[in-house]
Design an enzyme around this catalytic site. Structure first.
Site, mmCIF file in Angstrom:
data_model
loop_
_atom_site.group_PDB
_atom_site.id
_atom_site.type_symbol
_atom_site.label_atom_id
_atom_site.label_comp_id
_atom_site.label_asym_id
_atom_site.label_seq_id
_atom_site.Cartn_x
_atom_site.Cartn_y
_atom_site.Cartn_z
ATOM 1 N N ASP A 8 0.813 -1.203 -0.032
ATOM 2 C CA ASP A 8 -0.144 -0.129 0.040
ATOM 3 C C ASP A 8 1.073 1.245 -0.078
ATOM 4 O OD1 ASP A 8 -2.719 1.250 -0.080
ATOM 5 O OD2 ASP A 8 -2.092 1.870 1.907
ATOM 6 N N GLU A 10 0.652 5.853 0.319
ATOM 7 C CA GLU A 10 -0.089 7.124 0.490
ATOM 8 C C GLU A 10 0.732 8.133 -0.311
ATOM 9 O OE1 GLU A 10 -2.674 7.537 2.357
ATOM 10 O OE2 GLU A 10 -2.646 5.503 3.230
ATOM 11 N N HIS A 58 -4.619 11.376 5.217
ATOM 12 C CA HIS A 58 -3.461 10.337 5.748
ATOM 13 C C HIS A 58 -2.646 10.937 6.976
ATOM 14 C CE1 HIS A 58 -0.710 13.194 3.534
ATOM 15 N NE2 HIS A 58 -1.138 12.680 2.288
ATOM 16 N N HIS A 153 -5.704 7.051 7.303
ATOM 17 C CA HIS A 153 -4.928 6.042 6.576
ATOM 18 C C HIS A 153 -3.482 5.975 6.577
ATOM 19 C CE1 HIS A 153 -8.253 5.420 3.218
ATOM 20 N NE2 HIS A 153 -8.671 6.001 4.249
ATOM 21 N N ASP A 158 -2.707 -0.089 6.756
ATOM 22 C CA ASP A 158 -3.678 -0.595 5.703
ATOM 23 C C ASP A 158 -3.151 -1.951 5.109
ATOM 24 O OD1 ASP A 158 -5.159 1.620 6.085
ATOM 25 O OD2 ASP A 158 -4.967 2.643 4.338
#
Length: 239
Positions: A8, A10, A58, A153, A158
């Site tokens: 994942d 950001e 985030h 997030h 995640d």
């Protein structure tokens, strides 16, 4: 050995082509569907500010990222970690697009040249749960994965949640794969795969009593349907 990386990112915004950059990478390693603890977590200096909407998602401030390494400084570490693995990503097009843009900026080939394959859990979820919400939060709720710690997030959190979601979504796929002993000193597991073609399954015929009881139930159903039961058309097929 099956090596999977749940991955994942950001980012500063939603468009890599418009100049947005990766600010965080989180990755969780699984070998033969078991967590190894060898995870990857990096914050990156994107050399630009995050959009306000992205900041609300985030919560990673521009100031926090100023002293973090740039992608070019960690690219070898990232590629070495991902090499040869199956990448598991939720909405893979987004993360792969950003990763490929970062690789392009440092003169490296696209990520699909590095990894074995990419699995998109969003596409999997849409096939398994058509017409339902299939965000990571929705899947956590549906599959009883505890996401109570996810107020913002974060790439590593995640990835950890998605790993649990993926295990639950694919549970049963490897039901016929068994450990043949404990882990050795290298942390590997010997696995035995059972070839079902070696078995001859017995065919158990119904007894006269069972056939009679079954016929009785069919007659009752046919009577209730006024003699219109469709299976009667197939009882005596024309040769």
């Amino acid at each position: 050995m099956s090596r999977q990386i749940v991955f994942d990112t950001e980012t500063t915004g939603l468009s890599a082509e418009a100049g947005d950059r990766i600010i965080e990478i989180g990755a969780v390693e699984m070998v033969n569907r078991k967590f190894t603890g060898r995870n990857l977590h990096l914050y990156l200096n994107p050399e630009r500010d995050s959009h306000e909407d992205a900041l609300r998602v985030h919560g990673i401030s521009n100031e926090f990222l100023k002293d973090k390494p740039k992608f070019a400084e960690v690219v070898d570490e990232v590629l070495d970690y991902l090499a040869g693995a199956e990448l598991i990503i939720h909405n893979a097009a987004f993360d792969v697009g950003f990763l490929n843009k970062e690789l392009q900026l440092v003169g490296r080939p696209g990520i699909r040249n590095i990894v074995a394959s990419v699995t998109d859990t969003l596409l999997m979820a849409k096939e398994m749960f058509p017409g339902k919400r299939n965000s990571l939060d929705a899947l956590c709720d549906r599959l009883e994965v505890d996401n109570s710690g996810r107020t913002l997030h974060g790439a590593l959190l995640d990835a950890e949640l998605l790993a649990d979601v993926y295990i639950n979504m694919t549970r049963g796929q490897d039901a016929l794969i068994m450990d043949a002993g404990s882990d050795d000193s290298n942390g590997t597991v010997e696995v035995i795969r059972i070839d079902l073609s070696q078995f001859t399954l017995p065919v158990l015929m119904a007894t006269e009593q069972e056939v009679s009881a079954h016929d009785g139930v069919l007659k009752q159903l046919d009577k209730s349907a006024g003699g219109a039961a469709i299976w009667r058309k197939f009882e005596n097929p024309v040769a």
